[in-house]
Design a protein around this motif. Sequence first.
Motif, PDB file in Angstrom:
ATOM      1  N   TYR A  89     -10.891  -1.058  -3.094  1.00 16.33           N
ATOM      2  CA  TYR A  89     -10.566   0.584  -2.594  1.00 16.33           C
ATOM      3  C   TYR A  89      -9.247   0.571  -3.386  1.00 16.33           C
ATOM      4  CZ  TYR A  89     -13.837  -0.061   0.312  1.00 16.33           C
ATOM      5  OH  TYR A  89     -15.823  -0.372   0.988  1.00 16.33           O
ATOM      6  N   GLN A  90      -8.743   1.365  -4.063  1.00 21.96           N
ATOM      7  CA  GLN A  90      -8.146   2.292  -4.795  1.00 21.96           C
ATOM      8  C   GLN A  90      -7.874   3.845  -5.734  1.00 21.96           C
ATOM      9  OE1 GLN A  90      -8.887   0.107  -8.244  1.00 21.96           O
ATOM     10  NE2 GLN A  90      -6.253  -0.315  -8.539  1.00 21.96           N
ATOM     11  N   GLU A  91      -6.657   4.453  -5.000  1.00 22.25           N
ATOM     12  CA  GLU A  91      -6.145   5.589  -4.728  1.00 22.25           C
ATOM     13  C   GLU A  91      -7.365   6.118  -6.770  1.00 22.25           C
ATOM     14  OE1 GLU A  91      -4.762   7.645  -3.608  1.00 22.25           O
ATOM     15  OE2 GLU A  91      -2.986   6.954  -2.329  1.00 22.25           O
ATOM     16  N   PRO A  92      -7.567   7.600  -6.111  1.00 23.89           N
ATOM     17  CA  PRO A  92      -8.702   7.942  -7.812  1.00 23.89           C
ATOM     18  C   PRO A  92      -8.253   7.912  -8.568  1.00 23.89           C
ATOM     19  CG  PRO A  92      -8.664   9.673  -6.010  1.00 23.89           C
ATOM     20  CD  PRO A  92      -7.765   9.051  -5.820  1.00 23.89           C
ATOM     21  N   ASN A  93      -6.883   7.869  -9.576  1.00 27.40           N
ATOM     22  CA  ASN A  93      -6.319   7.837 -10.616  1.00 27.40           C
ATOM     23  C   ASN A  93      -5.936   6.956 -10.720  1.00 27.40           C
ATOM     24  OD1 ASN A  93      -7.480  10.326 -11.526  1.00 27.40           O
ATOM     25  ND2 ASN A  93      -5.570  11.528 -10.187  1.00 27.40           N
TER      26      ASN A  93
ATOM     27  N   GLY B 194      -6.228  -1.424  -1.020  1.00 25.24           N
ATOM     28  CA  GLY B 194      -6.464  -2.519  -0.460  1.00 25.24           C
ATOM     29  C   GLY B 194      -8.115  -2.982  -0.206  1.00 25.24           C
ATOM     30  N   VAL B 195      -8.627  -3.792   1.023  1.00 28.71           N
ATOM     31  CA  VAL B 195      -9.719  -4.227   0.581  1.00 28.71           C
ATOM     32  C   VAL B 195     -10.182  -4.661   2.127  1.00 28.71           C
ATOM     33  CG1 VAL B 195     -10.872  -7.114   0.324  1.00 28.71           C
ATOM     34  CG2 VAL B 195      -8.775  -5.979  -1.022  1.00 28.71           C
TER      35      VAL B 195
ATOM     36  N   PRO C 139       0.530  -1.483   0.390  1.00 26.96           N
ATOM     37  CA  PRO C 139       0.067  -0.403  -0.143  1.00 26.96           C
ATOM     38  C   PRO C 139       0.586   0.823  -0.037  1.00 26.96           C
ATOM     39  CG  PRO C 139       0.572  -0.834   2.163  1.00 26.96           C
ATOM     40  CD  PRO C 139       0.596  -2.178   1.057  1.00 26.96           C
ATOM     41  N   GLY C 140       0.181   2.216  -0.259  1.00 25.77           N
ATOM     42  CA  GLY C 140       1.202   3.931  -0.075  1.00 25.77           C
ATOM     43  C   GLY C 140       0.659   4.580   0.594  1.00 25.77           C
TER      44      GLY C 140
ATOM     45  N   PRO D  86      -6.725  -4.851  -5.995  1.00 24.14           N
ATOM     46  CA  PRO D  86      -6.594  -5.793  -5.952  1.00 24.14           C
ATOM     47  C   PRO D  86      -7.373  -7.412  -5.985  1.00 24.14           C
ATOM     48  CG  PRO D  86      -6.824  -4.433  -4.112  1.00 24.14           C
ATOM     49  CD  PRO D  86      -7.799  -4.107  -4.939  1.00 24.14           C
ATOM     50  N   LYS D  87      -5.917  -8.399  -5.413  1.00 24.26           N
ATOM     51  CA  LYS D  87      -7.126  -9.841  -5.866  1.00 24.26           C
ATOM     52  C   LYS D  87      -7.049 -10.616  -4.833  1.00 24.26           C
ATOM     53  CE  LYS D  87      -5.606 -10.007 -11.046  1.00 24.26           C
ATOM     54  NZ  LYS D  87      -7.112  -9.710 -11.014  1.00 24.26           N
ATOM     55  N   ILE D  88      -7.907 -11.356  -4.471  1.00 24.21           N
ATOM     56  CA  ILE D  88      -7.574 -12.258  -3.291  1.00 24.21           C
ATOM     57  C   ILE D  88      -7.541 -13.772  -3.320  1.00 24.21           C
ATOM     58  CG2 ILE D  88      -8.248 -10.746  -2.282  1.00 24.21           C
ATOM     59  CD1 ILE D  88     -11.513 -11.664  -1.919  1.00 24.21           C
ATOM     60  N   GLN D  89      -7.385 -14.547  -1.895  1.00 17.55           N
ATOM     61  CA  GLN D  89      -7.738 -16.282  -2.103  1.00 17.55           C
ATOM     62  C   GLN D  89      -8.381 -16.633  -1.620  1.00 17.55           C
ATOM     63  OE1 GLN D  89      -3.738 -17.635  -2.610  1.00 17.55           O
ATOM     64  NE2 GLN D  89      -3.810 -16.939  -5.003  1.00 17.55           N
ATOM     65  N   VAL D  90      -9.515 -17.464  -1.775  1.00 12.10           N
ATOM     66  CA  VAL D  90     -10.450 -18.053  -0.711  1.00 12.10           C
ATOM     67  C   VAL D  90      -9.952 -19.462  -0.779  1.00 12.10           C
ATOM     68  CG1 VAL D  90     -12.437 -18.320  -0.125  1.00 12.10           C
ATOM     69  CG2 VAL D  90     -12.525 -15.988  -1.278  1.00 12.10           C
TER      70      VAL D  90
END
Length: 307
Positions: A96-100, A48-49, A41-42, A106-110
Amino acid sequence: MSKTAEAPTQNRVIDLKAGAHMMVLDAGIFCIFHAAGQPAPGPAGLPGVRISRAPGTPAGIVTVSTFEEDGWIGASNGAALVRVTRGPAAVLVTTYQEPNSQAEAPKIQVAQLAGPTSTAPAAVAVAESAAAPAPAAAGVAEISAHVQRQGDVAAPIGEWMGTPGSQAWIEGFAIAPKTSIPTSDIEYQAVLGKGWLSPWSEGGQYCGSRGMALPILGLRVRLKGESAQTHHVRLSSTFTDGTRLGPVDGTDALEADSLAPLEAFLLEIIPNDAAEEAPVKAPAKAAASKATKTTKAPAKRKASSAD
Protein backbone atom coordinates in the motif's frame (compact mmCIF):
# COMPACT_ATOMS: atom_id res chain seq x y z
CA MET A 1 -22.41 37.90 2.38
CA SER A 2 -21.94 34.83 0.25
CA LYS A 3 -20.78 31.59 1.80
CA THR A 4 -17.94 29.64 0.28
CA ALA A 5 -18.88 26.04 -0.34
CA GLU A 6 -16.89 23.65 1.80
CA ALA A 7 -15.75 20.28 0.58
CA PRO A 8 -17.33 17.44 2.53
CA THR A 9 -15.06 15.90 5.14
CA GLN A 10 -17.06 12.77 5.86
CA ASN A 11 -17.79 9.60 3.93
CA ARG A 12 -14.80 10.12 1.64
CA VAL A 13 -13.13 7.24 -0.15
CA ILE A 14 -9.44 7.55 -0.89
CA ASP A 15 -8.07 5.28 -3.57
CA LEU A 16 -4.65 4.13 -2.45
CA LYS A 17 -1.95 2.89 -4.75
CA ALA A 18 -1.87 -0.84 -4.07
CA GLY A 19 -0.34 -3.96 -5.50
CA ALA A 20 -0.95 -7.63 -4.77
CA HIS A 21 1.42 -10.53 -5.26
CA MET A 22 0.92 -14.25 -4.79
CA MET A 23 3.88 -16.04 -3.18
CA VAL A 24 4.03 -19.85 -3.27
CA LEU A 25 6.00 -21.48 -0.45
CA ASP A 26 6.98 -25.06 0.22
CA ALA A 27 6.36 -26.66 3.60
CA GLY A 28 8.45 -25.09 6.36
CA ILE A 29 8.82 -21.94 8.46
CA PHE A 30 9.74 -18.66 6.78
CA CYS A 31 10.61 -15.11 7.82
CA ILE A 32 9.29 -12.34 5.53
CA PHE A 33 10.90 -8.97 6.21
CA HIS A 34 11.66 -5.64 4.59
CA ALA A 35 14.71 -5.20 2.39
CA ALA A 36 17.27 -2.81 3.84
CA GLY A 37 17.39 0.89 2.96
CA GLN A 38 13.70 1.60 2.45
CA PRO A 39 12.09 4.88 3.56
CA ALA A 40 10.22 5.17 6.84
CA PRO A 41 6.41 5.45 6.72
CA GLY A 42 4.78 8.86 6.52
CA PRO A 43 2.13 10.34 8.86
CA ALA A 44 -0.55 8.04 7.40
CA GLY A 45 1.58 4.95 8.07
CA LEU A 46 2.26 4.39 4.37
CA PRO A 47 3.87 2.77 2.52
CA GLY A 48 3.28 -0.60 4.14
CA VAL A 49 2.82 -4.31 3.54
CA ARG A 50 0.29 -6.86 4.77
CA ILE A 51 0.92 -10.62 4.72
CA SER A 52 -2.07 -12.98 4.70
CA ARG A 53 -3.19 -16.43 3.64
CA ALA A 54 -4.05 -16.33 -0.05
CA PRO A 55 -7.68 -16.80 -1.13
CA GLY A 56 -8.33 -20.41 -2.06
CA THR A 57 -5.69 -21.76 0.31
CA PRO A 58 -7.39 -24.21 2.72
CA ALA A 59 -7.55 -23.11 6.34
CA GLY A 60 -4.94 -24.62 8.66
CA ILE A 61 -2.23 -25.01 6.03
CA VAL A 62 -0.75 -21.50 6.33
CA THR A 63 -0.31 -19.62 9.61
CA VAL A 64 0.92 -16.01 9.64
CA SER A 65 2.26 -14.42 12.84
CA THR A 66 3.27 -10.75 12.95
CA PHE A 67 4.11 -8.26 15.68
CA GLU A 68 0.89 -6.48 14.75
CA GLU A 69 -2.14 -8.72 15.18
CA ASP A 70 -3.65 -7.96 11.76
CA GLY A 71 -0.77 -9.11 9.54
CA TRP A 72 0.55 -5.57 8.97
CA ILE A 73 4.36 -5.31 8.83
CA GLY A 74 4.65 -1.57 8.29
CA ALA A 75 7.17 -0.04 5.95
CA SER A 76 10.64 -0.60 7.38
CA ASN A 77 11.06 -2.57 10.61
CA GLY A 78 8.31 -5.20 10.67
CA ALA A 79 8.51 -8.91 9.91
CA ALA A 80 6.17 -11.87 9.54
CA LEU A 81 6.73 -15.50 10.47
CA VAL A 82 4.90 -17.90 8.15
CA ARG A 83 4.38 -21.59 8.89
CA VAL A 84 3.36 -23.81 5.95
CA THR A 85 2.37 -27.27 7.16
CA ARG A 86 1.68 -28.73 3.72
CA GLY A 87 3.18 -27.22 0.60
CA PRO A 88 3.16 -25.80 -1.88
CA ALA A 89 0.78 -23.20 -0.47
CA ALA A 90 0.13 -19.57 -1.39
CA VAL A 91 0.61 -16.41 0.68
CA LEU A 92 -0.80 -13.05 -0.37
CA VAL A 93 1.56 -10.05 -0.13
CA THR A 94 -0.24 -6.72 -0.53
CA THR A 95 1.60 -3.39 -0.73
CA TYR A 96 0.00 0.00 0.00
CA GLN A 97 1.23 3.49 -0.93
CA GLU A 98 -0.07 7.06 -0.91
CA PRO A 99 -2.35 7.82 -3.90
CA ASN A 100 0.19 10.04 -5.71
CA SER A 101 3.36 8.24 -4.65
CA GLN A 102 6.02 8.03 -7.35
CA ALA A 103 8.28 5.78 -5.30
CA GLU A 104 8.73 2.09 -5.90
CA ALA A 105 6.53 -0.27 -3.94
CA PRO A 106 8.04 -1.67 -0.71
CA LYS A 107 10.40 -4.56 -1.31
CA ILE A 108 10.52 -7.65 0.88
CA GLN A 109 12.88 -10.56 1.39
CA VAL A 110 12.08 -14.15 2.36
CA ALA A 111 14.29 -16.54 4.29
CA GLN A 112 13.51 -20.10 5.32
CA LEU A 113 14.12 -20.72 9.03
CA ALA A 114 13.14 -24.40 9.21
CA GLY A 115 12.11 -27.28 7.00
CA PRO A 116 8.78 -29.13 6.89
CA THR A 117 7.01 -29.38 10.22
CA SER A 118 3.70 -30.70 11.49
CA THR A 119 0.84 -28.82 13.13
CA ALA A 120 1.22 -30.76 16.38
CA PRO A 121 3.64 -28.40 18.17
CA ALA A 122 1.40 -25.37 17.61
CA ALA A 123 -1.64 -27.25 18.89
CA VAL A 124 0.26 -28.39 21.97
CA ALA A 125 1.54 -24.88 22.68
CA VAL A 126 -1.96 -23.41 22.58
CA ALA A 127 -3.31 -26.16 24.81
CA GLU A 128 -0.52 -25.71 27.35
CA SER A 129 -1.03 -21.96 27.43
CA ALA A 130 -4.75 -22.33 28.06
CA ALA A 131 -4.40 -25.10 30.63
CA ALA A 132 -1.47 -23.63 32.57
CA PRO A 133 -1.73 -19.89 33.26
CA ALA A 134 1.44 -18.10 34.26
CA PRO A 135 2.51 -19.42 37.67
CA ALA A 136 3.58 -16.90 40.27
CA ALA A 137 7.36 -17.01 40.61
CA ALA A 138 9.03 -16.32 43.92
CA GLY A 139 9.38 -12.61 44.47
CA VAL A 140 8.22 -10.05 41.94
CA ALA A 141 7.18 -11.47 38.56
CA GLU A 142 8.96 -9.02 36.24
CA ILE A 143 9.70 -11.35 33.31
CA SER A 144 7.11 -13.53 31.61
CA ALA A 145 7.73 -16.00 28.80
CA HIS A 146 6.15 -18.85 26.89
CA VAL A 147 8.39 -21.92 27.18
CA GLN A 148 8.16 -25.11 25.13
CA ARG A 149 6.28 -27.91 26.96
CA GLN A 150 5.73 -25.63 29.98
CA GLY A 151 3.47 -22.85 28.76
CA ASP A 152 3.53 -19.41 30.37
CA VAL A 153 6.03 -18.91 33.18
CA ALA A 154 7.21 -15.90 35.18
CA ALA A 155 10.28 -14.87 37.15
CA PRO A 156 11.77 -11.76 38.78
CA ILE A 157 14.67 -9.88 37.23
CA GLY A 158 17.91 -11.29 38.63
CA GLU A 159 16.75 -14.92 38.43
CA TRP A 160 16.86 -17.35 35.50
CA MET A 161 13.95 -17.27 33.07
CA GLY A 162 13.74 -20.81 31.75
CA THR A 163 15.83 -23.74 32.97
CA PRO A 164 19.47 -24.08 31.81
CA GLY A 165 20.05 -27.56 30.39
CA SER A 166 16.33 -28.32 29.93
CA GLN A 167 16.43 -28.14 26.09
CA ALA A 168 13.00 -26.50 26.26
CA TRP A 169 13.17 -23.40 24.10
CA ILE A 170 11.66 -19.97 24.72
CA GLU A 171 9.11 -18.79 22.12
CA GLY A 172 8.62 -15.23 23.36
CA PHE A 173 8.98 -13.03 26.42
CA ALA A 174 8.08 -9.72 28.05
CA ILE A 175 10.02 -7.65 30.58
CA ALA A 176 8.36 -5.22 33.02
CA PRO A 177 10.63 -4.03 35.86
CA LYS A 178 8.73 -3.31 39.07
CA THR A 179 11.34 -1.96 41.49
CA SER A 180 14.74 -1.23 39.90
CA ILE A 181 13.72 1.13 37.07
CA PRO A 182 10.49 2.36 35.42
CA THR A 183 8.98 -0.14 32.96
CA SER A 184 9.01 2.56 30.29
CA ASP A 185 12.84 2.77 30.49
CA ILE A 186 13.53 -0.68 29.03
CA GLU A 187 13.17 -2.16 25.55
CA TYR A 188 14.23 -5.42 23.94
CA GLN A 189 14.42 -7.47 20.75
CA ALA A 190 14.27 -11.18 19.91
CA VAL A 191 16.73 -12.85 17.52
CA LEU A 192 14.64 -14.52 14.78
CA GLY A 193 17.44 -15.75 12.53
CA LYS A 194 20.97 -14.95 11.45
CA GLY A 195 21.13 -11.16 11.25
CA TRP A 196 17.37 -10.81 11.83
CA LEU A 197 16.03 -9.06 14.91
CA SER A 198 12.43 -8.31 15.78
CA PRO A 199 11.35 -4.67 16.09
CA TRP A 200 12.06 -3.09 19.48
CA SER A 201 9.37 -3.90 22.06
CA GLU A 202 8.59 -1.46 24.86
CA GLY A 203 8.66 -2.57 28.49
CA GLY A 204 5.72 -4.88 29.21
CA GLN A 205 5.09 -5.77 25.56
CA TYR A 206 5.32 -9.38 24.36
CA CYS A 207 8.19 -10.08 21.96
CA GLY A 208 8.34 -13.29 19.90
CA SER A 209 6.06 -15.60 17.91
CA ARG A 210 2.44 -16.15 18.85
CA GLY A 211 1.01 -19.67 18.81
CA MET A 212 3.48 -21.03 16.24
CA ALA A 213 5.71 -23.12 18.55
CA LEU A 214 8.63 -21.26 16.97
CA PRO A 215 11.70 -20.63 19.17
CA ILE A 216 13.57 -17.36 19.46
CA LEU A 217 17.32 -17.67 18.95
CA GLY A 218 18.51 -15.02 21.39
CA LEU A 219 17.70 -11.58 22.72
CA ARG A 220 18.93 -8.04 23.15
CA VAL A 221 18.04 -5.65 25.99
CA ARG A 222 18.82 -1.97 26.48
CA LEU A 223 17.85 0.86 28.80
CA LYS A 224 16.71 4.34 27.82
CA GLY A 225 15.67 7.58 29.48
CA GLU A 226 17.17 8.44 32.87
CA SER A 227 17.76 4.75 33.63
CA ALA A 228 20.34 4.56 30.83
CA GLN A 229 22.44 7.05 32.82
CA THR A 230 22.03 5.40 36.22
CA HIS A 231 21.96 1.66 35.47
CA HIS A 232 23.41 -0.93 33.08
CA VAL A 233 22.22 -4.31 31.83
CA ARG A 234 24.03 -7.61 32.28
CA LEU A 235 22.83 -10.70 30.44
CA SER A 236 23.65 -14.42 30.49
CA SER A 237 21.98 -17.14 28.43
CA THR A 238 21.96 -20.84 27.58
CA PHE A 239 20.88 -22.57 24.38
CA THR A 240 19.48 -25.98 23.49
CA ASP A 241 22.79 -27.19 22.00
CA GLY A 242 24.61 -26.67 25.31
CA THR A 243 26.11 -23.26 24.50
CA ARG A 244 26.40 -20.83 27.43
CA LEU A 245 27.07 -17.12 26.96
CA GLY A 246 27.65 -14.30 29.41
CA PRO A 247 27.58 -12.43 31.55
CA VAL A 248 28.04 -9.65 28.98
CA ASP A 249 26.58 -6.25 28.22
CA GLY A 250 23.02 -7.00 27.14
CA THR A 251 22.84 -4.16 24.62
CA ASP A 252 24.41 -6.44 22.00
CA ALA A 253 22.35 -9.32 20.61
CA LEU A 254 23.17 -12.50 22.52
CA GLU A 255 22.96 -15.56 20.25
CA ALA A 256 24.83 -18.84 19.77
CA ASP A 257 27.15 -19.26 16.78
CA SER A 258 25.10 -22.34 15.89
CA LEU A 259 21.84 -20.31 16.05
CA ALA A 260 20.43 -22.90 18.45
CA PRO A 261 17.15 -21.94 20.18
CA LEU A 262 17.34 -19.93 23.41
CA GLU A 263 16.39 -22.06 26.44
CA ALA A 264 17.09 -19.69 29.38
CA PHE A 265 18.41 -16.23 30.18
CA LEU A 266 19.43 -14.27 33.26
CA LEU A 267 18.81 -10.52 33.13
CA GLU A 268 20.37 -8.22 35.71
CA ILE A 269 19.79 -4.46 35.97
CA ILE A 270 22.65 -3.03 38.02
CA PRO A 271 23.11 0.52 39.37
CA ASN A 272 26.22 2.17 37.96
CA ASP A 273 27.45 3.01 41.45
CA ALA A 274 27.28 -0.62 42.59
CA ALA A 275 30.46 -2.05 44.08
CA GLU A 276 30.88 -4.68 41.36
CA GLU A 277 32.48 -3.64 38.13
CA ALA A 278 30.24 -3.39 35.07
CA PRO A 279 31.16 -5.71 32.18
CA VAL A 280 33.01 -4.07 29.33
CA LYS A 281 30.82 -3.57 26.29
CA ALA A 282 31.94 -5.73 23.40
CA PRO A 283 30.35 -7.45 20.40
CA ALA A 284 28.31 -10.38 21.74
CA LYS A 285 30.08 -13.04 19.69
CA ALA A 286 33.54 -11.78 20.59
CA ALA A 287 32.71 -11.55 24.27
CA ALA A 288 31.16 -15.00 24.26
CA SER A 289 33.94 -16.78 22.40
CA LYS A 290 36.61 -15.29 24.63
CA ALA A 291 35.53 -16.61 27.99
CA THR A 292 31.94 -17.72 28.28
CA LYS A 293 31.11 -20.38 25.73
CA THR A 294 31.04 -23.99 26.92
CA THR A 295 31.22 -27.24 25.06
CA LYS A 296 28.07 -29.02 24.04
CA ALA A 297 26.63 -31.50 26.49
CA PRO A 298 27.11 -34.88 24.72
CA ALA A 299 24.50 -36.72 26.73
CA LYS A 300 21.61 -34.44 25.79
CA ARG A 301 19.57 -34.75 22.66
CA LYS A 302 19.21 -31.65 20.49
CA ALA A 303 15.75 -30.18 20.40
CA SER A 304 14.14 -30.20 16.97
CA SER A 305 11.74 -27.64 15.56
CA ALA A 306 8.99 -30.28 15.56
CA ASP A 307 9.10 -30.90 19.35
